[in-house]
Write a protein that holds these residues in place. Structure first.
Motif, short mmCIF file in Angstrom:
data_model
loop_
_atom_site.label_atom_id
_atom_site.label_comp_id
_atom_site.label_asym_id
_atom_site.label_seq_id
_atom_site.Cartn_x
_atom_site.Cartn_y
_atom_site.Cartn_z
N ILE A 182 -3.43 -3.62 3.98
CA ILE A 182 -3.38 -4.21 2.63
C ILE A 182 -2.18 -3.45 1.80
O ILE A 182 -1.73 -2.48 1.86
CB ILE A 182 -4.82 -3.97 2.10
N PRO A 183 -1.64 -4.39 0.84
CA PRO A 183 -0.69 -3.55 -0.07
C PRO A 183 -1.41 -2.44 -1.04
O PRO A 183 -0.48 -1.80 -1.42
CB PRO A 183 -0.16 -4.91 -0.97
N ARG A 184 -2.58 -2.68 -1.34
CA ARG A 184 -3.25 -1.54 -2.12
C ARG A 184 -3.95 -0.56 -1.31
O ARG A 184 -4.01 -0.54 -0.07
CB ARG A 184 -4.16 -2.32 -3.16
N THR A 185 -4.93 -0.02 -1.82
CA THR A 185 -5.49 0.81 -1.19
C THR A 185 -7.02 0.56 -0.98
O THR A 185 -7.79 1.14 -0.12
CB THR A 185 -5.68 2.36 -1.75
N GLU A 186 -7.66 -0.33 -1.79
CA GLU A 186 -8.89 -0.96 -1.48
C GLU A 186 -8.85 -2.20 -2.42
O GLU A 186 -7.99 -2.46 -2.93
CB GLU A 186 -10.08 0.23 -1.96
N MET A 187 -10.34 -2.55 -2.38
CA MET A 187 -10.28 -4.08 -3.05
C MET A 187 -9.52 -5.17 -2.83
O MET A 187 -8.74 -5.52 -3.45
CB MET A 187 -10.30 -3.93 -4.58
N ASP A 188 -9.16 -5.16 -1.53
CA ASP A 188 -8.20 -6.07 -0.99
C ASP A 188 -8.64 -6.63 0.60
O ASP A 188 -9.76 -6.22 1.04
CB ASP A 188 -6.97 -5.21 -0.89
N ILE A 189 -8.07 -7.57 0.70
CA ILE A 189 -8.50 -8.36 2.09
C ILE A 189 -7.39 -8.04 3.37
O ILE A 189 -6.11 -8.16 2.53
CB ILE A 189 -8.56 -9.86 1.95
#
Lengths: 287, 763
Positions: A182-189
């Protein structure tokens, strides 16, 4: 909309069978409530399955484990035995959403929501997990790899629900691993997910391997060619490159808001390779 | 008297870090935000929004919706009177009500996905929802345009038949999407480029980004039978909301009382109206209060963002590091109506530097996207990103340290800025030196890591401001300001009041007054609150002190001039020194009824002399060359605050700007389908950073006092979002050895830039 929270599987099956297409199962609700609020679904009945014992229990079975479909990601993470035997499956569950979401989100829900990007599904497929399904005509077993048929679509018949998921006995010198991008570290799909489960012999040579990918097709894929690429090897450079190539070759993704075809295809190979290396290290440590 | 910058005085409250007055309410959930206001008998208001990016509205039929049980009012374009397309002065703003009315409720056409078309007020959300489904809108879809370059083409679909490019030479003879052309010139760039030994020219592109406030827009409106109105809303400027709504609804300004709720973030995006006029119009029609709350999806589709842009920059320099000329040409997306921040973008582009030759041209371009709203230092991050990227590349080209290169060209006191003024005392050089001397800048990097520097400038403003300060009977004080508190201003204003009065901070209770309680006060924006409301607070406190001295003089029966105010008490001075026991504020307050009545102070000012803000950011990143993922490892901000009244809140502004800049630089973007509809209207797929995406942001507060403020304050809220884009782009380019010229630097773009490294081979 009616809310029911039956105590038994039979009652739950009865309610769902009666509701037909207008019934929905509520476990953690992390997908269902979002869909309700967005008004993408308008069910007549919501059947909360969290009061059914089997769905809320993790129990050892034949050297493996039976995990209730409504057991949460956080509970999997707190289960020492499961963590030790199937670290890849557990880390997949612990990647979903955020800490708060993991307190609700369940293995069964993640499977039956049938998102191609579900994090636990590639890990479960790599682990060769089997879903225990119950319905108006009784129980049946179905490999997790065959539960999801397409985005939002499952092989469950009307009135059926997944009661539990069985993870087999993990053999010696075996281990699994799951990675997602994911492009982020959390709260993503997941843009791409990769699960690997492999077995080594005494010399560190791979004797069996299952590689599964998420978010690169209409459903999570088992990629036999990727597993075959490392069987017989010590996961040397050439074997790992072949694994990565086989993983990329199996991808048939779409361009969407979460990633492009080209990007997903490339990164699937990268993640499959990295997950294999992690699984190799873990298996080696068990030797 | 207030000390200029604290120099020579021991400051008791200013510069300290007391607990914020609104803190307990916020951490316990008591604080009332926009959606927390309710009135007896209120209706639920909902908005019908356009499912097209661009379409003619042939007809709207609300008859079926009106028949739904529980529906009390339905409004469309026919319920809000049109106004001529000309700028109208509203306080300190110039508003084109023709555009504003059309943005709030579409008239001839819908111009973007999510554009409001009708609104309903009903006794339940279910009835409102059902009514929305029954409103029949006959659309004639039109081709749409989203991209700035495509929108400027002669064959692009034109949004407004009456839009002729302002400032075009020769004058425009047919309508286009280019609303305006502007130009700034200093010296002669042709001469400057002649003098240059190195000339680089690059083109850059940025995407629109949303302000991303956590709290969606929300309001409750009530209009009574006698034409009086009350409005509670989440806003950065309730006086501005009042002026705009009163004109749109056709009310006297004083007949509308607006109260600003606690605000869950604004960043400029809550300086405009969306729901408020609809709620007032619905309430007027229905005869009941109406509450409206946006969903997150509505926030993304129909509010904000700031512009995306294309920017061409050309810089010439000598080999010893002197910039001889800077040139930039930029086109900013305004959204569906003119008004992008291209003007400040042009003005800020080269403002951190002392240059002799500058030429900047800007275009304001409409397209089928939501109308842009202010976002922290509107326009500046975009143009300065491009300039800071090229500055870095020029420094690399001539082999100079990027900070030394900036130091050699930095704006200082006396620098004539390309946009007009001559700078007074400023801290640009100080911020560069602070970064150069930081431990961070002198720490080696690991493999696949890169370091970037970027500087930034923002004007900061003052403006019309009122504050009242009432002394209670027990000697405590209530402070009322008209600027909604977004960044901790109730604390900073109380600190300044306590410092002036010589009483404890806890004895000052601050509130934000409604529009009927204070004179016109411009909004919270332009980084003006601690400066302007702070100046007004000091003035109100001085008025109180003058009165307190007069009361003591009366009690002692000596001339008022013979009394001084020190350490919170009146003391006889001059010939009378020591003749009477001092009188405390408490004592004077208790006897106020007998000495002339209540003791109050009031300031209504137009604050002048805001100090410009300069900052320099330093960032380390690591790039995964197989996936294109960028991880921000370390971040340091140095910025001139003038004087930090409450250092924690200054640091918070620095950190917040850096974090929003990280999102803007790396992952935030609007994703549209070929149909022109937004595909990611939510925080799941509009990828703002989450807490775990960012490192602790270190801060260095530089203090070069602003001589125009009693405590030396400069605004600090906006400058921090200006440098990050360039700093991060420079860091990424150093990590991967390839210059990227487009934001966001999302993983697919980074992977493409590093090329081929991602076939799964090689670790």
């Amino acid at each position: 909309m009616r809310y029911e929270a039956p105590q038994t599987l039979e009652a739950a099956v009865g309610l769902l069978a009666e509701a037909g297409d207008n019934g929905r199962v509520l476990a953690g609700g992390t997908d269902l409530l979002v869909q309700l609020r967005a008004e993408t679904i308008e069910p007549e009945i919501v059947v909360d399955v969290k009061r059914i014992t089997e769905l809320r229990t993790v129990s050892p079975e034949d050297g493996g484990f039976r995990i209730g479909a409504a057991v949460t990601g956080a509970e999997l993470g707190e289960h020492d035995g499961l963590r030790a035997a199937w670290p890849g499956v557990v880390e997949a569950a612990e990647l979903i959403g955020s800490t708060q979401i993991q307190g609700r989100a369940s293995l069964g829900g993640n499977l039956c929501n049938a998102s191609p990007a579900a994090d636990t599904v590639p890990a479960l497929i790599a682990a060769d997990a089997v879903a225990s399904i119950i319905g108006p005509n009784g129980r049946r077993d179905l490999a997790v790899a065959d539960v999801v048929s397409g985005p939002g679509q499952t092989a469950l018949a009307r009135g059926e629900l997944v009661a539990s998921i069985r993870l087999p006995s993990q053999s010696a010198r075996s281990a699994d691993a799951y990675l997602r991008f994911i492009p982020r570290t959390e709260m993503d799909i997941a843009v791409v997910g990769a699960g690997v489960n492999l077995t080594l012999d005494g010399d560190g040579r791979c004797t069996a391997a299952r590689v599964a990918l998420g978010a690169v097709a209409e459903r999570a894929l088992l990629v036999p060619a990727a597993g075959d690429a490392i069987v017989g090897s010590t996961l040397d450079e050439a074997a790992l490159s072949q694994l990565a190539e086989a993983a990329s070759a199996a991808c048939r993704p779409i361009d969407d808001k979460r990633g492009t075809k080209i990007y997903r295809t490339k990164v699937a190979g990268v993640l499959a390779r990295r997950a294999a290396e992690i699984a190799q290290t873990r298996a080696g440590e068990r030797a | 008297m207030a000390p200029m910058d604290g120099g020579g005085h021991d400051l008791k409250w200013v510069g300290k870090r007391p607990v914020r007055p609104d803190g307990v309410d916020k951490v316990t959930g008591r604080a009332r935000f926009g959606a927390d206001y309710n009135m007896a008998g209120q209706l639920v208001g909902r908005v019908l929004r356009s499912p097209h990016a661009h379409a003619v509205i042939k007809s709207i039929d609300t008859s079926a919706a009106e028949k739904v049980p529980g529906v009390k009012a339905v409004i469309t374009r026919d319920d809000i009177p049109d106004q001529p397309p000309e700028p109208v002065t509203v306080g300190e703003m110039s508003v084109n009500f023709s555009d504003l009315i059309r943005n709030v409720l579409a008239r001839e056409k819908v111009l973007y996905d999510g554009h409001a078309v009708a609104a309903v007020a009903a006794t339940s959300a279910k009835a409102a929802r059902e009514a929305l489904k029954l409103i029949k809108v006959d659309y004639q879809p039109l081709p749409h345009v989203l991209d700035v370059e495509e929108a400027m083409r002669p064959d692009a679909p034109v949004l407004h038949d009456n839009l002729f490019t302002e400032g075009a030479d020769p004058p425009a003879d047919k309508p286009s999407n280019i609303a305006k052309r502007i130009e700034f010139t200093l010296g002669d760039v042709a001469v400057g480029f002649e003098q240059a030994e190195v000339v680089l020219e690059r083109s850059y592109k940025t995407e629109p980004v949303h302000q991303g406030y956590i709290e969606p827009h929300a309001c409750v409106a009530s209009v009574t039978e006698d034409g009086q109105g009350e409005l509670w809303c989440s806003t950065q400027g309730h006086f501005v909301v009042r002026a705009i709504c009163a004109r749109m609804i056709g009310m006297d300004i004083s007949a509308l009382r607006v109260t600003a709720s606690e605000i869950g973030g604004g960043f400029g995006g809550k300086t405009v109206v969306y729901l408020e006029p609809l709620a007032l119009a619905l309430s007027k029609k229905a005869g009941h209060p109406v509450k409206m709350v946006m969903t997150r999806s509505e926030v993304f589709r129909a509010t904000g963002p700031t512009s995306g842009a294309t920017i061409r920059v050309k810089i010439g320099a000598t080999k010893d590091g002197r910039i001889t000329a800077g040139e930039a040409e930029m086109a900013y997306l305004a959204g569906a109506f003119p008004g992008s921040p291209v003007n400040p973008g042009c003005m800020c582009a080269f403002a951190p530097y002392d240059l002799e030759n500058v030429w900047v041209v800007g275009y304001d371009v409409v397209s089928n996207r939501p109308k842009v709203a202010a976002y922290r230092a509107p326009g500046a991050p975009i143009s300065e990103y491009a300039v800071e990227s090229l500055i870095d590349e020029v420094a690399d080209e001539i082999g100079m340290d990027p900070i030394d290169f900036r130091l050699k060209n930095a704006a200082k006191q006396g620098t004539h800025a390309a946009y007009g003024p001559k700078f007074g005392p400023i801290g640009m050089i100080d911020t560069l030196k602070a970064i150069k001397e930081s431990e961070h800048y002198n720490t080696p990097l690991g493999p696949n890591q890169g370091r970037g520097v970027g500087s930034g400038f923002w004007f900061n403003i003052g403006g019309e401001t009122c504050v009242s300060l009432n002394i209670s009977e027990d000697g405590t004080a209530t402070l009322m300001a008209g600027t909604p508190d977004i960044g901790g201003s109730r604390a900073t204003l109380s600190q300044m009041a306590a410092e002036e009065l010589g009483i404890d901070y806890d004895k000052v209770r601050p509130i934000i007054g409604d529009t009927s309680s204070l004179g016109y006060t411009f909004l919270t924006g332009g980084s003006r609150v601690t400066f302007s409301s702070g100046m007004a607070t000091v003035q109100a406190a001085q008025e109180v002190i003058k009165e307190l001295c007069a009361r003591a003089a009366k009690i002692w029966d000596i001339p008022a001039e013979a009394v001084t105010w020190e350490d919170g008490e009146a003391r006889p001075a001059g010939d009378n020194a020591g003749k009477f026991d001092p009188l405390s504020l408490e004592e004077l307050a208790a006897s106020a009824g007998k000495t002339g009545g209540p003791i109050t102070g009031y300031a209504s000012i137009n604050a002048q002399g805001a100090g410009p803000g300069f900052g320099t950011h330093l960032v380390d990143v690591e790039v995964d060359k197989e996936t294109g993922r960028v991880t921000v490892l370390r971040y340091t901000v140095a910025q001139d605050a003038g004087k930090a009244i409450h250092p924690s809140y200054v640091e918070g502004q620095y950190q917040g700007g850096a974090v929003q800049g990280i999102g803007w630089a790396l992952n935030e973007e609007y994703i549209y389908g070929d149909d022109g509809l937004m595909q990611n209207p939510g925080f799941l797929d509009y990828r703002m950073p989450v807490a775990s995406d960012v490192p602790m942001v270190d801060t260095v507060i530089v203090e070069v006092p602003n001589p125009n403020h009693p405590y030396g304050v400069r605004g600090v809220g906006e400058t921090p979002i200006v440098p990050p884009l360039g700093a991060i782009a420079n860091a990424v380019s150093h990590a991967v050895g390839v210059r990227m010229h487009e934001l966001p630097m999302s993983p697919p773009k980074v992977l493409e830039a590093v090329g081929g490294a991602a076939n799964g081979a090689g670790d």
